[in-house]
Write an enzyme that holds these catalytic residues in place. Structure first.
Site, PDB file in Angstrom:
ATOM      1  N   GLU A 168     -22.342  35.127  -7.529  1.00 39.93           N
ATOM      2  CA  GLU A 168     -21.491  34.328  -6.631  1.00 39.93           C
ATOM      3  C   GLU A 168     -20.176  35.039  -6.315  1.00 39.93           C
ATOM      4  OE1 GLU A 168     -23.174  29.932  -8.002  1.00 39.93           O
ATOM      5  OE2 GLU A 168     -21.088  30.448  -8.419  1.00 39.93           O
ATOM      6  N   GLU A 366     -30.363  30.206  -9.779  1.00 37.74           N
ATOM      7  CA  GLU A 366     -29.799  29.010 -10.411  1.00 37.74           C
ATOM      8  C   GLU A 366     -30.199  27.781  -9.607  1.00 37.74           C
ATOM      9  OE1 GLU A 366     -25.593  28.748 -11.138  1.00 37.74           O
ATOM     10  OE2 GLU A 366     -25.472  30.810 -11.861  1.00 37.74           O
TER      11      GLU A 366
END
Length: 472
Positions: A168, A366
């Site tokens: 991220e 995720e």
């Protein structure tokens, strides 16, 4: 209803170093950004819990690996804590004790039949580099990261065959410098874009080094695109969706997968004085350093509409001038987190990647659901009956497997997370794990109901769902 899971479809789980390790054995000068934030603003972390103890993975990793073996987990994604990997981050002096810990974890995973996946940076920017260079504001940090990546590949590349450059990469600077909601609360949109650019460049250098080293396996990046949905079919709302996608998804997708930035993004950033000035040769490195595959973190959709109010010219430039958030009436919600639950986001993201990015190989790196007060669902034996998590995973997997059936190149699903762990500010408020972590001195572990259900997915390769209403 039963859905077959392809035999080669990976089923694993994820976490990160800083969210599990704790500070035992950490030396002076090895703070990461997260450590510094916690030290400066402990009050914003739920009930004061943070990375100081976390799950004490430094000492407890073998317990976790044994539990992974017990449920036949296919893979485990975690990170190397860059801040702890060196005792001198400028001269690249490796902390041999910490490097050995990574060796021990990798070896334990391999021995247990769990594929190790390593990420080079999961928000673990060394505070020493922030102090010396203002972090990713400096091209110097790009070079130091590239050198770190080479050392990591040399040490672990014989056993680790799935690598990620970042997790991220857009998040820290968005929270700290675009929205200024996290320490150090500095609003600076140009710095936000410089950090975006330098991370994309650093990723390209790491990819180049991995390929030049001839290591077995592949290297990618974990991104967290938000599948954007327009409020309506109006051109104005559709434009808002396009702009959100441009600034928050394509800002990393395009350079990392296509090797170049969208010209539209460059033009708008130049107009508002927030574009970067690439050094000679940098754009060629980005062009050459595209990723082999992607990790995609998916939790919720992003719904937008055309802005209803004129932008205040006295406000710093922010992409929000082009869109406004929109809450869908009647949406399903995880009220503990404030996130919409929309399982079809998996299918839509898969088709987005297929349509716009050449169906690049990818995994869901995720996805998961955490709720507050999970202990109220414990049975008399102390096992959490987390049927809500089972339902959440099942519905998201259902749409993901449909996407695979329809030609998506998605290769697997990694649950967040294997154990409960610390999250920024949330700390242990919302529990995400297949394994419950008690907040006692030992950080006692216990499998939840979902862990056994997850094992059944891995072993039986069948996803069972209730029959649709009215189905025969």
């Amino acid at each position: 209803m039963k859905i077959d899971i392809p035999a080669n479809f990976l089923i694993g789980a994820a976490s990160s170093a800083w969210q599990t390790e704790g500070w035992k054995g950490k030396k002076d000068g090895q703070d990461s950004y997260l450590d510094s934030w916690y030290k400066n603003e402990p009050n914003v972390w739920h009930e004061g819990y943070g990375p100081a103890v976390a799950t004490n993975f430094m000492e407890n990793y073998q317990q976790d690996v044994d539990l992974m073996r017990e449920i036949h987990l296919g893979a485990y994604r975690t990170s190397i804590n860059w801040a702890r990997f060196f005792t001198d981050h400028v001269n690249l002096v490796v902390d041999e004790e910490y490097a050995q810990h990574i060796d021990d974890v990798v070896n334990a995973l391999v021995e247990a039949g769990v594929e190790p996946m390593l990420c080079l940076e999961h928000y673990e920017l060394p505070q020493a580099l922030t102090d010396a260079y203002d972090g990713w504001s400096s091209r110097e940090v790009v070079d130091l990261y590239a050198a770190y990546a080479k050392i990591a590949f040399e040490r672990y590349g014989d056993r680790v065959h799935q690598w990620f450059t970042f997790n991220e990469p857009i998040v820290p600077q968005t929270r700290c410098y675009l929205d200024a909601v996290r320490w150090p609360h500095e609003q600076n949109t140009k710095k936000w874009m410089i950090w975006n650019y330098h991370k994309a460049l650093a990723s390209a250098f790491a990819v180049k080094a991995f390929h030049e080293g001839g290591y077995e396996g592949r290297i990618g990046c974990v991104l967290n695109p938000e599948m954007a949905y327009a409020r309506s079919s109006s051109p104005e709302d559709q434009r808002a969706r396009h702009m959100y996608d441009l600034f928050f998804n394509r800002v990393f997708f395009d350079p990392m997968v296509k090797g170049a930035y969208p010209q539209e993004l460059i033009g708008i950033c130049r107009e508002h004085g927030v574009w970067v000035d690439p050094a000679d040769g940098d754009l060629e490195i980005i062009k050459q350093g595209t990723v082999d595959f992607l990790g995609v973190n998916q939790y919720y959709p992003k719904r937008v509409r055309a802005p209803r109010y004129a932008w205040n010219p006295q406000t710093p430039f922010h992409p929000e001038m082009f869109y406004e958030g929109f809450d869908l009436p009647g949406r399903a919600m995880n009220k503990s987190r404030g996130w919409e639950i929309y399982p079809k986001v998996m299918y839509d993201m898969a088709m987005y990647l297929k349509e716009h990015y050449g169906n690049i190989p990818w995994i869901v790196s995720e996805n998961g659901m955490g709720i507050e007060g999970e202990e109220r669902f414990m049975n008399e034996q102390g096992v959490v009956q987390d049927d809500y998590r089972i339902e959440f995973i099942a519905q998201h997997l259902r749409w993901l497997l449909k996407a695979v059936e329809d030609g998506s190149s998605c290769e697997g699903y990694m649950l967040w997370a294997f154990t409960d762990n610390v999250s920024p500010m949330n700390a242990f408020k919302n529990r995400y794990g297949l394994v419950r972590i008690e907040l006692d001195e030992q950080r006692t572990r216990r499998l939840k109901k979902s862990a056994r259900w997850y094992q059944s997915l891995i072993d039986d390769r069948v996803l069972e769902l209730p029959d649709e209403e009215g189905a025969k």
